[in-house]
Design an enzyme around this catalytic site. Structure first.
Site, mmCIF file in Angstrom:
data_model
loop_
_atom_site.group_PDB
_atom_site.id
_atom_site.type_symbol
_atom_site.label_atom_id
_atom_site.label_comp_id
_atom_site.label_asym_id
_atom_site.label_seq_id
_atom_site.Cartn_x
_atom_site.Cartn_y
_atom_site.Cartn_z
ATOM 1 N N GLU A 1 -18.102 10.824 -59.600
ATOM 2 C CA GLU A 1 -18.630 12.381 -60.051
ATOM 3 C C GLU A 1 -19.628 12.928 -58.949
ATOM 4 O O GLU A 1 -19.921 12.385 -58.474
ATOM 5 C CB GLU A 1 -19.681 12.078 -61.365
ATOM 6 C CG GLU A 1 -19.049 11.699 -62.674
ATOM 7 C CD GLU A 1 -19.989 11.620 -63.833
ATOM 8 O OE1 GLU A 1 -21.269 12.120 -63.644
ATOM 9 O OE2 GLU A 1 -19.528 11.079 -64.741
ATOM 10 N N GLU B 1 -18.513 22.106 -71.551
ATOM 11 C CA GLU B 1 -18.510 21.507 -72.979
ATOM 12 C C GLU B 1 -19.672 21.851 -73.589
ATOM 13 O O GLU B 1 -20.958 21.709 -73.310
ATOM 14 C CB GLU B 1 -18.363 19.669 -72.498
ATOM 15 C CG GLU B 1 -17.412 19.432 -71.522
ATOM 16 C CD GLU B 1 -17.577 18.170 -71.228
ATOM 17 O OE1 GLU B 1 -17.365 17.069 -72.034
ATOM 18 O OE2 GLU B 1 -17.991 17.719 -69.976
ATOM 19 N N LYS C 1 -22.270 19.001 -75.539
ATOM 20 C CA LYS C 1 -23.203 17.911 -74.835
ATOM 21 C C LYS C 1 -24.689 18.142 -74.997
ATOM 22 O O LYS C 1 -25.079 19.286 -75.205
ATOM 23 C CB LYS C 1 -22.982 18.032 -73.296
ATOM 24 C CG LYS C 1 -21.519 17.877 -72.718
ATOM 25 C CD LYS C 1 -21.412 17.512 -71.224
ATOM 26 C CE LYS C 1 -22.104 16.124 -71.188
ATOM 27 N NZ LYS C 1 -21.866 15.547 -69.546
ATOM 28 N N GLU D 1 -26.133 20.523 -68.888
ATOM 29 C CA GLU D 1 -25.117 19.875 -69.343
ATOM 30 C C GLU D 1 -23.717 20.578 -69.793
ATOM 31 O O GLU D 1 -22.925 20.073 -69.636
ATOM 32 C CB GLU D 1 -25.702 18.737 -70.264
ATOM 33 C CG GLU D 1 -26.600 17.807 -69.596
ATOM 34 C CD GLU D 1 -25.863 17.061 -68.632
ATOM 35 O OE1 GLU D 1 -24.763 16.550 -68.713
ATOM 36 O OE2 GLU D 1 -26.849 16.329 -67.562
#
Length: 352
Positions: free
Chosen positions: A277, A325, A328, A334
């Site tokens: 990541e 997203e 999250k 995030e």
């Protein structure tokens, strides 16, 4: 993705205070390639496909978007059958997590590992599995005790299924399993009693160490001393490491090379690193802008085909993440790590 610890990079920040007074665009990489572009290496760039949202595209549409952008690898965080079916026959390489919640059962029962492989790998012969990540950023001591037994049981189950040589078993660690990271040549594992046996396993199976590397969190933690240009692949700062004689023009390289130094210190220098990541948010917090996110992610994509100052050659790297997203939890950033919005429009312009 969990927030990266920044303690191990703060020592580097102190030196950058001094270096900031003497900016320069000198870079061995840029001198060799003044355009700033790099050739894409085989298996260099993948993108993480997180699914914590209620408005994300269907898996078939996600795969089509990967293919249309020439993205040849995907990380998924659980064995989702709809995603695996969509990936079948595409040639897209897959890094698949088992999910932290199943670690105890996989560690304690070889038959559970065999059942997991039978349910989540064997039914998809058309999927190009590369790696199985046994645990993602597991930091509690009880959880860490399950990782190596689970890795061994899964390796045995894959071998029994005739997949042992093709699919590698590893674990995905946070960057702060490494400490003393300035200069990069000083890097060592913070807990070698924990990491040492895992590294020995990786040596025995010729599998890489998966590492999540986020310059963003280091910059966010100490923006007075860590310069934005150094964190986002922009020219203007160089750091010389007298320990290895190398010069660094970006924080990502310095962080990855500190992992290589830790591997050497642990007497496992042959273990490869895959960056499982890395990314930068475009909204939701300090330094989280579309401009900074584009600078970092475009710089990352352009850069990793050449490797790092310590190890040249393609460095397989997975950008986090494909989509923003909206479900999250945690810091608002995030929700904004995506290269694309849920409607598949770009979050900002990128070249793949």
């Amino acid at each position: 993705m969990a927030k990266q610890g920044v303690a191990s990079v703060l020592a580097m920040a102190l030196v950058l205070v001094f270096l900031a007074a003497f900016p320069t665009e000198c870079s061995s990489h840029r001198a060799a390639n003044p355009s700033g572009h790099t050739k894409a290496g085989v298996h260099s760039i993948g993108v993480c496909n997180g699914v914590i949202g209620n408005n994300l595209p269907a898996p078939s549409d996600v795969v089509k978007l990967y293919k249309s952008k020439g993205i040849n690898a995907m990380r998924i965080y659980a064995p989702e059958s709809n995603v695996l079916k969509a990936l079948s026959g595409t040639g897209i390489g897959v890094l698949m997590d088992v999910g932290n919640g199943v670690l105890p059962s996989l560690a304690n029962d070889p038959s559970a590992a065999a059942a997991w492989v039978k349910a989540n790998v064997q039914p998809y012969p058309g999927v190009s599995f590369r790696y199985i990540a046994v645990g993602n950023e597991v930091m509690d001591s009880d959880g860490q005790k399950t990782i190596l037994p689970a890795m061994k049981n899964l390796q045995g189950a894959l071998a029994a299924a005739g997949l042992g040589g093709r699919v590698k078993v590893s674990t995905s660690v946070r960057f702060d399993v490494v400490t003393d990271t300035f200069p990069p040549s000083n890097g060592v594992f913070a807990d070698l009693d924990y990491m040492g046996p895992i590294l020995d396993f990786l040596v025995s199976t010729d599998a890489p160490l998966l590492a999540n590397v986020y310059p963003y969190f280091a910059y966010k933690g100490d923006p007075k001393n860590i310069k934005l240009n150094y964190a986002t692949f922009a020219p203007g700062t160089t750091v010389n490491d007298d320990g290895n004689g190398l010069t660094y023009t970006n924080l990502f390289d310095a962080m990855v090379d500190s992992i290589y130094a830790a591997l050497e210190d642990a007497e496992t220098p042959g273990v490869k690193v895959v960056v499982s990541e890395s990314g930068w948010p475009s909204d939701g917090g300090f330094g989280a802008t579309a401009e900074n996110a584009r600078a970092y992610n475009q710089g990352l994509i352009n850069h990793v085909g050449n490797g790092t100052p310590k190890r040249s050659g393609p460095l397989e790297t997975y950008v986090f993440a494909m989509f923003n997203e909206n479900e999250k939890k945690g810091d608002p950033t995030e929700n904004h790590f995506g290269l694309f919005n849920p409607d598949k429009s770009p979050a900002y312009y990128m070249r793949f």
